[in-house]
Design a protein around this motif. Structure first.
Motif, PDB file in Angstrom:
ATOM      1  N   LEU A 147       0.836  -1.206   0.000  1.00  0.00           N
ATOM      2  CA  LEU A 147       0.000   0.000   0.000  1.00  0.00           C
ATOM      3  C   LEU A 147       0.867   1.250   0.000  1.00  0.00           C
ATOM      4  O   LEU A 147       0.600   2.212  -0.732  1.00  0.00           O
ATOM      5  CB  LEU A 147      -0.944  -0.003   1.187  1.00  0.00           C
ATOM      6  N   ASN A 148       1.929   1.252   0.801  1.00  0.00           N
ATOM      7  CA  ASN A 148       2.838   2.398   0.862  1.00  0.00           C
ATOM      8  C   ASN A 148       3.563   2.603  -0.466  1.00  0.00           C
ATOM      9  O   ASN A 148       3.797   3.738  -0.886  1.00  0.00           O
ATOM     10  CB  ASN A 148       3.871   2.224   1.979  1.00  0.00           C
ATOM     11  N   GLN A 149       3.922   1.518  -1.156  1.00  0.00           N
ATOM     12  CA  GLN A 149       4.579   1.622  -2.451  1.00  0.00           C
ATOM     13  C   GLN A 149       3.650   2.241  -3.490  1.00  0.00           C
ATOM     14  O   GLN A 149       4.080   3.035  -4.322  1.00  0.00           O
ATOM     15  CB  GLN A 149       5.038   0.257  -2.934  1.00  0.00           C
ATOM     16  N   LYS A 150       2.383   1.901  -3.446  1.00  0.00           N
ATOM     17  CA  LYS A 150       1.416   2.443  -4.396  1.00  0.00           C
ATOM     18  C   LYS A 150       1.177   3.924  -4.162  1.00  0.00           C
ATOM     19  O   LYS A 150       0.904   4.669  -5.101  1.00  0.00           O
ATOM     20  CB  LYS A 150       0.085   1.682  -4.309  1.00  0.00           C
ATOM     21  N   SER A 151       1.223   4.361  -2.899  1.00  0.00           N
ATOM     22  CA  SER A 151       0.924   5.742  -2.603  1.00  0.00           C
ATOM     23  C   SER A 151       2.127   6.677  -2.814  1.00  0.00           C
ATOM     24  O   SER A 151       2.014   7.877  -2.699  1.00  0.00           O
ATOM     25  CB  SER A 151       0.405   5.892  -1.165  1.00  0.00           C
ATOM     26  N   GLU A 152       3.280   6.113  -3.107  1.00  0.00           N
ATOM     27  CA  GLU A 152       4.473   6.938  -3.332  1.00  0.00           C
ATOM     28  C   GLU A 152       4.537   7.466  -4.736  1.00  0.00           C
ATOM     29  O   GLU A 152       4.051   7.048  -5.668  1.00  0.00           O
ATOM     30  CB  GLU A 152       5.755   6.133  -3.037  1.00  0.00           C
TER      31      GLU A 152
END
Length: 115
Positions: free
Chosen positions: A110-115
């Motif tokens: 999820l954090n990778q997608k939001s970066e």
């Protein structure tokens, strides 16, 4: 894993263990030992008396837990893990570890997608 999918017994095992409450009930009994019904109920906020009774009966039917009724008034009932039920401890531990890793994996994704 060298198993023939047509003869897989994972579904059988999950049929016994799956549910919102069964793993938590088992972990309480494994870690804390013998408990009375009321003690289990207090340990599981949100579970109804009817649901706890149902889950305990199902686990008892499978010989995973033991139920002891003491002949007194009011009746005293205690639940504990059976010797056979103790064989689930490494399985529940492995599932807990995997669940923890999977939750972390999902957060990282999820954090990778939001970066």
């Amino acid at each position: 894993m060298d198993k023939v999918p047509e003869y897989c017994r994972v579904e059988d095992a999950l049929g016994i263990l799956v549910g919102k409450w069964k793993p938590i009930i088992l972990l309480h009994l494994l870690q804390e030992g013998t408990k009375r019904f009321s003690e289990l109920k207090r340990s599981l906020p949100g579970i109804t008396q009817k649901m706890l009774t149902k889950q305990l009966r199902e686990l008892e039917k499978e010989d995973i837990i033991q139920r002891v009724v003491y002949p007194q008034v009011p009746p005293k009932v205690e639940y504990s893990i059976s010797e056979y039920g103790r064989s689930l401890e490494p399985i529940l531990e492995a599932m807990h570890e995997w669940g923890t890793k999977h939750t972390l994996h999902k957060k990282q994704k999820l954090n990778q997608k939001s970066e």
